[in-house]
Write a protein that holds these residues in place. Structure first.
Motif, mmCIF file in Angstrom:
data_model
loop_
_atom_site.group_PDB
_atom_site.id
_atom_site.type_symbol
_atom_site.label_atom_id
_atom_site.label_comp_id
_atom_site.label_asym_id
_atom_site.label_seq_id
_atom_site.Cartn_x
_atom_site.Cartn_y
_atom_site.Cartn_z
ATOM 1 N N LEU A 38 40.563 37.909 47.184
ATOM 2 C CA LEU A 38 39.924 38.650 46.100
ATOM 3 C C LEU A 38 40.500 38.119 44.795
ATOM 4 C CD1 LEU A 38 38.197 40.999 44.966
ATOM 5 C CD2 LEU A 38 40.219 42.464 45.259
ATOM 6 N N LEU A 39 39.660 37.529 43.971
ATOM 7 C CA LEU A 39 40.104 36.966 42.688
ATOM 8 C C LEU A 39 39.636 37.870 41.550
ATOM 9 C CD1 LEU A 39 39.193 33.218 43.318
ATOM 10 C CD2 LEU A 39 41.441 34.290 43.485
ATOM 11 N N ILE A 40 40.568 38.232 40.711
ATOM 12 C CA ILE A 40 40.274 39.064 39.545
ATOM 13 C C ILE A 40 40.777 38.299 38.327
ATOM 14 C CG2 ILE A 40 40.760 41.250 38.393
ATOM 15 C CD1 ILE A 40 41.154 42.430 41.260
ATOM 16 N N SER A 41 39.904 38.032 37.382
ATOM 17 C CA SER A 41 40.271 37.115 36.299
ATOM 18 C C SER A 41 41.096 37.750 35.188
ATOM 19 C CB SER A 41 39.017 36.479 35.703
ATOM 20 O OG SER A 41 38.229 37.467 35.082
ATOM 21 N N ASN A 42 41.053 39.055 35.038
ATOM 22 C CA ASN A 42 41.877 39.693 34.017
ATOM 23 C C ASN A 42 42.322 41.058 34.523
ATOM 24 O OD1 ASN A 42 39.145 40.617 33.674
ATOM 25 N ND2 ASN A 42 39.816 41.618 31.806
ATOM 26 N N SER A 43 43.440 41.516 34.015
ATOM 27 C CA SER A 43 43.997 42.773 34.498
ATOM 28 C C SER A 43 43.588 43.972 33.655
ATOM 29 C CB SER A 43 45.524 42.676 34.544
ATOM 30 O OG SER A 43 46.028 42.365 33.259
ATOM 31 N N THR A 44 43.047 43.713 32.485
ATOM 32 C CA THR A 44 42.714 44.822 31.592
ATOM 33 C C THR A 44 41.446 44.519 30.804
ATOM 34 O OG1 THR A 44 45.079 45.226 31.294
ATOM 35 C CG2 THR A 44 43.612 46.318 29.765
ATOM 36 N N ASN A 45 40.531 45.447 30.826
ATOM 37 C CA ASN A 45 39.376 45.374 29.947
ATOM 38 C C ASN A 45 39.676 46.194 28.704
ATOM 39 O OD1 ASN A 45 37.705 43.740 31.488
ATOM 40 N ND2 ASN A 45 36.795 45.457 32.580
ATOM 41 N N TYR A 46 39.101 45.807 27.595
ATOM 42 C CA TYR A 46 39.342 46.486 26.323
ATOM 43 C C TYR A 46 39.124 47.993 26.474
ATOM 44 C CZ TYR A 46 39.054 47.838 21.468
ATOM 45 O OH TYR A 46 39.267 48.451 20.270
ATOM 46 N N GLU A 55 40.689 50.096 28.377
ATOM 47 C CA GLU A 55 41.000 50.649 29.699
ATOM 48 C C GLU A 55 42.478 50.473 30.023
ATOM 49 O OE1 GLU A 55 38.541 48.854 32.674
ATOM 50 O OE2 GLU A 55 36.700 49.638 31.831
ATOM 51 N N GLN A 56 42.925 51.242 30.984
ATOM 52 C CA GLN A 56 44.288 51.127 31.488
ATOM 53 C C GLN A 56 44.434 49.875 32.347
ATOM 54 O OE1 GLN A 56 46.938 53.245 30.802
ATOM 55 N NE2 GLN A 56 45.503 54.083 29.299
ATOM 56 N N TYR A 57 45.668 49.425 32.536
ATOM 57 C CA TYR A 57 45.992 48.261 33.349
ATOM 58 C C TYR A 57 45.374 48.380 34.744
ATOM 59 C CZ TYR A 57 48.890 44.852 35.793
ATOM 60 O OH TYR A 57 49.324 43.787 36.544
ATOM 61 N N LEU A 58 44.608 47.393 35.142
ATOM 62 C CA LEU A 58 43.941 47.272 36.451
ATOM 63 C C LEU A 58 42.888 48.340 36.727
ATOM 64 C CD1 LEU A 58 46.820 46.195 38.875
ATOM 65 C CD2 LEU A 58 45.047 44.761 37.893
ATOM 66 N N GLU A 59 42.570 49.178 35.745
ATOM 67 C CA GLU A 59 41.670 50.311 35.984
ATOM 68 C C GLU A 59 40.323 49.884 36.576
ATOM 69 O OE1 GLU A 59 40.992 54.222 36.425
ATOM 70 O OE2 GLU A 59 42.841 53.406 35.599
ATOM 71 N N TYR A 60 39.686 48.902 35.997
ATOM 72 C CA TYR A 60 38.354 48.515 36.480
ATOM 73 C C TYR A 60 38.411 47.827 37.849
ATOM 74 C CZ TYR A 60 38.664 43.453 35.834
ATOM 75 O OH TYR A 60 38.997 42.127 35.956
ATOM 76 N N ILE A 75 40.271 48.845 40.463
ATOM 77 C CA ILE A 75 40.625 49.763 41.549
ATOM 78 C C ILE A 75 39.534 49.880 42.609
ATOM 79 C CG2 ILE A 75 41.128 52.194 42.081
ATOM 80 C CD1 ILE A 75 42.934 52.183 39.568
ATOM 81 N N PRO A 76 38.269 50.107 42.265
ATOM 82 C CA PRO A 76 37.252 50.204 43.321
ATOM 83 C C PRO A 76 37.133 48.913 44.139
ATOM 84 C CG PRO A 76 36.330 50.873 41.192
ATOM 85 C CD PRO A 76 37.699 50.348 40.933
ATOM 86 N N HIS A 77 37.295 47.776 43.483
ATOM 87 C CA HIS A 77 37.189 46.495 44.178
ATOM 88 C C HIS A 77 38.370 46.283 45.130
ATOM 89 C CE1 HIS A 77 33.895 45.585 41.506
ATOM 90 N NE2 HIS A 77 34.681 45.850 40.470
ATOM 91 N N ILE A 78 39.553 46.651 44.675
ATOM 92 C CA ILE A 78 40.739 46.521 45.523
ATOM 93 C C ILE A 78 40.630 47.454 46.718
ATOM 94 C CG2 ILE A 78 43.241 46.892 45.629
ATOM 95 C CD1 ILE A 78 43.314 45.986 42.629
ATOM 96 N N ARG A 79 40.203 48.680 46.489
ATOM 97 C CA ARG A 79 40.039 49.644 47.594
ATOM 98 C C ARG A 79 39.013 49.150 48.607
ATOM 99 N NH1 ARG A 79 40.294 55.081 44.073
ATOM 100 N NH2 ARG A 79 42.497 55.521 44.379
ATOM 101 N N ASP A 80 37.924 48.576 48.134
ATOM 102 C CA ASP A 80 36.907 48.039 49.049
ATOM 103 C C ASP A 80 37.448 46.844 49.830
ATOM 104 O OD1 ASP A 80 35.014 49.892 48.282
ATOM 105 O OD2 ASP A 80 33.957 48.523 46.928
ATOM 106 N N PHE A 81 38.310 46.078 49.207
ATOM 107 C CA PHE A 81 38.821 44.843 49.797
ATOM 108 C C PHE A 81 39.951 45.084 50.795
ATOM 109 C CE2 PHE A 81 41.498 41.042 49.772
ATOM 110 C CZ PHE A 81 40.556 40.068 50.066
#
Length: 89
Positions: A6-14, A16-21, A23-29
């Motif tokens: 699972l590749l995630i290109s950034n840890s924070t979107n403007y 939002e909290q760190y890794l917030e966006y 979380i659903p992808h990590i849980r699914d993975f």
């Protein structure tokens, strides 16, 4: 043995909290039975490895996963070989 990535290109979107966006992808993975992830903190350059690991641990604990940081291991090769999941910062 098959491997998944699972590749995630950034840890924070403007705004939002760190890794917030992520979380659903990590849980699914990651299967729930993963239990603990191995964190590789060596990309953290603006904070210590301990601080970086704690930041990641906070998010993963909220999702129900434990975190072990590779920088604290006495046998990192063995840790990597036996990890159920590896998270690289």
């Amino acid at each position: 043995m098959s491997r998944r990535l699972l590749l995630i290109s950034n840890s924070t979107n403007y705004g939002e909290q760190y890794l917030e966006y992520t979380i659903p992808h990590i849980r699914d993975f990651l299967p729930e039975e993963t239990g603990e992830v191995l964190f590789v903190p060596y990309a953290g350059v603006s904070m210590s490895y301990d601080e970086y690991s704690k930041k990641v641990e906070t998010v993963f604990n909220r999702m129900g996963y434990g975190v072990k940081s590779l920088h604290k291991s006495t046998d990192p090769v063995d840790e990597v070989k036996n990890a159920g999941a590896i998270v690289v910062g």
